[in-house]
Design a protein around this motif. Structure first.
Motif, PDB file in Angstrom:
ATOM      1  N   ASP A  53       0.010   2.984  -8.973  1.00 16.23           N
ATOM      2  CA  ASP A  53       0.830   2.327  -9.992  1.00 16.23           C
ATOM      3  C   ASP A  53       2.250   2.232  -9.445  1.00 16.23           C
ATOM      4  N   LYS A  54       2.872   1.072  -9.620  1.00 19.82           N
ATOM      5  CA  LYS A  54       4.176   0.892  -8.981  1.00 19.82           C
ATOM      6  C   LYS A  54       4.999  -0.163  -9.711  1.00 19.82           C
ATOM      7  N   ARG A  55       6.299   0.069  -9.795  1.00 22.96           N
ATOM      8  CA  ARG A  55       7.242  -0.950 -10.263  1.00 22.96           C
ATOM      9  C   ARG A  55       8.155  -1.301  -9.096  1.00 22.96           C
ATOM     10  N   GLU A  56       8.352  -2.586  -8.887  1.00 22.87           N
ATOM     11  CA  GLU A  56       9.199  -3.053  -7.785  1.00 22.87           C
ATOM     12  C   GLU A  56      10.265  -3.995  -8.337  1.00 22.87           C
ATOM     13  N   ALA A  57      11.489  -3.845  -7.833  1.00 21.03           N
ATOM     14  CA  ALA A  57      12.595  -4.725  -8.210  1.00 21.03           C
ATOM     15  C   ALA A  57      12.735  -5.818  -7.156  1.00 21.03           C
ATOM     16  N   LEU A  58      12.668  -7.072  -7.601  1.00 22.89           N
ATOM     17  CA  LEU A  58      12.759  -8.215  -6.697  1.00 22.89           C
ATOM     18  C   LEU A  58      14.084  -8.943  -6.906  1.00 22.89           C
ATOM     19  N   VAL A  59      14.734  -9.269  -5.794  1.00 25.53           N
ATOM     20  CA  VAL A  59      16.059  -9.899  -5.842  1.00 25.53           C
ATOM     21  C   VAL A  59      15.966 -11.323  -5.299  1.00 25.53           C
ATOM     22  N   PRO A  60      16.314 -12.336  -6.108  1.00 28.52           N
ATOM     23  CA  PRO A  60      16.345 -13.708  -5.586  1.00 28.52           C
ATOM     24  C   PRO A  60      17.523 -13.870  -4.626  1.00 28.52           C
ATOM     25  N   ASP A  64      14.396 -22.056  -9.875  1.00 25.00           N
ATOM     26  CA  ASP A  64      15.101 -23.133  -9.177  1.00 25.00           C
ATOM     27  C   ASP A  64      16.277 -22.584  -8.370  1.00 25.00           C
ATOM     28  N   ASP A  65      16.536 -23.246  -7.251  1.00 25.10           N
ATOM     29  CA  ASP A  65      17.690 -22.939  -6.395  1.00 25.10           C
ATOM     30  C   ASP A  65      17.626 -21.544  -5.773  1.00 25.10           C
ATOM     31  N   VAL A  66      16.436 -20.992  -5.663  1.00 25.78           N
ATOM     32  CA  VAL A  66      16.248 -19.715  -4.964  1.00 25.78           C
ATOM     33  C   VAL A  66      15.472 -19.998  -3.683  1.00 25.78           C
ATOM     34  N   ASP A  67      15.994 -19.534  -2.556  1.00 28.19           N
ATOM     35  CA  ASP A  67      15.362 -19.822  -1.264  1.00 28.19           C
ATOM     36  C   ASP A  67      14.259 -18.829  -0.915  1.00 28.19           C
ATOM     37  N   PHE A  68      14.465 -17.580  -1.231  1.00 31.35           N
ATOM     38  CA  PHE A  68      13.448 -16.569  -0.945  1.00 31.35           C
ATOM     39  C   PHE A  68      13.756 -15.317  -1.758  1.00 31.35           C
ATOM     40  N   TRP A  69      12.842 -14.349  -1.692  1.00 28.11           N
ATOM     41  CA  TRP A  69      12.995 -13.101  -2.439  1.00 28.11           C
ATOM     42  C   TRP A  69      12.975 -11.912  -1.490  1.00 28.11           C
ATOM     43  N   LYS A  70      13.768 -10.925  -1.822  1.00 32.86           N
ATOM     44  CA  LYS A  70      13.720  -9.638  -1.142  1.00 32.86           C
ATOM     45  C   LYS A  70      13.568  -8.548  -2.196  1.00 32.86           C
ATOM     46  N   THR A  71      12.990  -7.442  -1.803  1.00 37.35           N
ATOM     47  CA  THR A  71      12.962  -6.318  -2.730  1.00 37.35           C
ATOM     48  C   THR A  71      14.324  -5.626  -2.700  1.00 37.35           C
ATOM     49  N   GLU A  72      14.584  -4.873  -3.739  1.00 32.65           N
ATOM     50  CA  GLU A  72      15.867  -4.166  -3.819  1.00 32.65           C
ATOM     51  C   GLU A  72      16.045  -3.228  -2.629  1.00 32.65           C
ATOM     52  N   ARG A  73      14.960  -2.628  -2.198  1.00 35.32           N
ATOM     53  CA  ARG A  73      15.031  -1.727  -1.043  1.00 35.32           C
ATOM     54  C   ARG A  73      15.431  -2.477   0.223  1.00 35.32           C
ATOM     55  N   ASP A 107      18.985  -2.021   2.753  1.00 30.31           N
ATOM     56  CA  ASP A 107      18.326  -1.380   3.892  1.00 30.31           C
ATOM     57  C   ASP A 107      19.255  -0.539   4.758  1.00 30.31           C
ATOM     58  N   TRP A 108      20.575  -0.642   4.539  1.00 36.30           N
ATOM     59  CA  TRP A 108      21.492   0.192   5.323  1.00 36.30           C
ATOM     60  C   TRP A 108      21.527   1.637   4.814  1.00 36.30           C
ATOM     61  N   GLU A 151       9.815   4.203   2.891  1.00 36.21           N
ATOM     62  CA  GLU A 151       9.321   3.058   3.647  1.00 36.21           C
ATOM     63  C   GLU A 151       8.084   2.471   2.977  1.00 36.21           C
ATOM     64  N   TYR A 152       7.870   1.197   3.223  1.00 30.91           N
ATOM     65  CA  TYR A 152       6.662   0.550   2.722  1.00 30.91           C
ATOM     66  C   TYR A 152       5.480   0.889   3.631  1.00 30.91           C
ATOM     67  N   ASP A 153       4.292   0.861   3.037  1.00 26.39           N
ATOM     68  CA  ASP A 153       3.082   1.129   3.813  1.00 26.39           C
ATOM     69  C   ASP A 153       2.756  -0.055   4.723  1.00 26.39           C
ATOM     70  N   ILE A 154       1.957   0.221   5.731  1.00 25.46           N
ATOM     71  CA  ILE A 154       1.409  -0.825   6.585  1.00 25.46           C
ATOM     72  C   ILE A 154      -0.039  -1.060   6.157  1.00 25.46           C
ATOM     73  N   ILE A 155      -0.355  -2.300   5.823  1.00 26.03           N
ATOM     74  CA  ILE A 155      -1.699  -2.659   5.371  1.00 26.03           C
ATOM     75  C   ILE A 155      -2.477  -3.227   6.556  1.00 26.03           C
ATOM     76  N   LYS A 156      -3.652  -2.684   6.801  1.00 26.76           N
ATOM     77  CA  LYS A 156      -4.459  -3.105   7.947  1.00 26.76           C
ATOM     78  C   LYS A 156      -5.569  -4.068   7.516  1.00 26.76           C
ATOM     79  N   LEU A 157      -6.090  -4.790   8.491  1.00 30.05           N
ATOM     80  CA  LEU A 157      -7.091  -5.823   8.230  1.00 30.05           C
ATOM     81  C   LEU A 157      -8.300  -5.274   7.480  1.00 30.05           C
ATOM     82  N   GLU A 158      -8.730  -4.050   7.832  1.00 29.98           N
ATOM     83  CA  GLU A 158      -9.926  -3.504   7.189  1.00 29.98           C
ATOM     84  C   GLU A 158      -9.708  -3.167   5.712  1.00 29.98           C
ATOM     85  N   GLN A 159      -8.457  -3.235   5.246  1.00 30.72           N
ATOM     86  CA  GLN A 159      -8.158  -2.981   3.836  1.00 30.72           C
ATOM     87  C   GLN A 159      -8.144  -4.268   3.006  1.00 30.72           C
ATOM     88  N   ILE A 160      -8.408  -5.392   3.649  1.00 24.09           N
ATOM     89  CA  ILE A 160      -8.344  -6.691   2.974  1.00 24.09           C
ATOM     90  C   ILE A 160      -9.711  -7.069   2.420  1.00 24.09           C
TER      91      ILE A 160
END
Length: 236
Positions: A39-46, A112-121, A125-126, A132-141
């Motif tokens: 379970d997770k909540r993520e903050a997304l920044v336009p 509208d007028d948003v080019d991309f999204w980044k997470t708050e983290r 990043d400084w 850190e975010y997890d690394i998802i591997k092919l066998e998990q897809i």
């Protein structure tokens, strides 16, 4: 969620390599999913795109403007299937893995007028000690089996039933080759072909010829027995 199957199983059912499935997903013929493990909540920044600042020789800094007053929150539940975006699929093609953050970016709303999204983290990043975010591997897809069936039927590719039900001609060919191999004591069991040894031979040939062994690695000996039995019915 009940219709999701593993990537390996999808590859075997469709008789397609992993890369072939990934390219179909890149062409939007298939959807790829990862089942959330938490379970997770993520903050997304336009963000508004900027320029690549030439900081030093060979070093460019991507400048952008985060709209921190327009943060969007997304909630993910455990066992929720999350769609892979284009970036995640491309990373799977290149390195068979991708960063978990791409799953959350895909959940961002269209504004509208948003080019991309980044997470708050990512925006902060400084700062040190951020998780850190997890690394998802092919066998998990996973792939939706219904989407796979639809894709195969549209393209005229063999369905899973076709792959499980070999034609009479294929059975005859396999049966004849088995009996030819059984002339060697290594591939004989009494007067009949040794199906277990022939299966090992097929796996060895796949390695030698650098051929994808999907299907071979999991095939049981029923097909070989079916071919042998069918050949008996075809004798003059």
């Amino acid at each position: 969620m009940k219709n999701l199957i593993s990537f390996d199983e999808a590859s075997e059912k469709a008789n397609l390599s992993c890369n072939e499935l990934l390219f179909k997903a890149l062409d939007k013929q298939l959807g790829l999913y990862h089942m959330s493990s938490k379970d997770k909540r993520e903050a997304l920044v336009p963000c508004i795109d900027g320029i690549l600042h030439h900081a030093s020789v060979g070093d460019f800094i991507h400048q952008y403007k985060p709209l921190l007053d327009q943060i969007e929150y997304v909630d993910v539940q455990i066992a929720q299937p999350l769609s892979l975006n284009e970036r995640a699929i491309k990373e799977l093609l290149v390195s068979s893995q991708f960063n978990e953050v791409e799953l959350y970016r895909e959940l961002a709303p269209e504004i509208d007028d948003v080019d991309f999204w980044k997470t708050e983290r990512e925006v902060h990043d400084w700062e040190e000690d951020l998780p850190e975010y997890d690394i998802i591997k092919l066998e998990q897809i996973q792939i939706c089996e219904l989407e796979l069936e639809k894709c195969l039927s549209v393209k005229g590719l063999p369905s899973k039933n076709a792959s499980k039900d070999p034609s009479s001609t294929a059975l005859k060919v396999v049966g004849l080759l088995m009996h030819h191999l059984s002339k060697s004591p290594k591939y004989a069991s009494g007067d009949a072909p040794n199906k277990s040894q022939i299966k090992e031979l097929l796996l060895g040939l796949a390695v030698e010829l650098d051929v994808n062994n999907y299907g071979l690695s999991k095939v049981d000996e029923r097909l070989l027995k079916q071919a042998s039995d069918y050949l008996e019915t075809q004798k003059n």
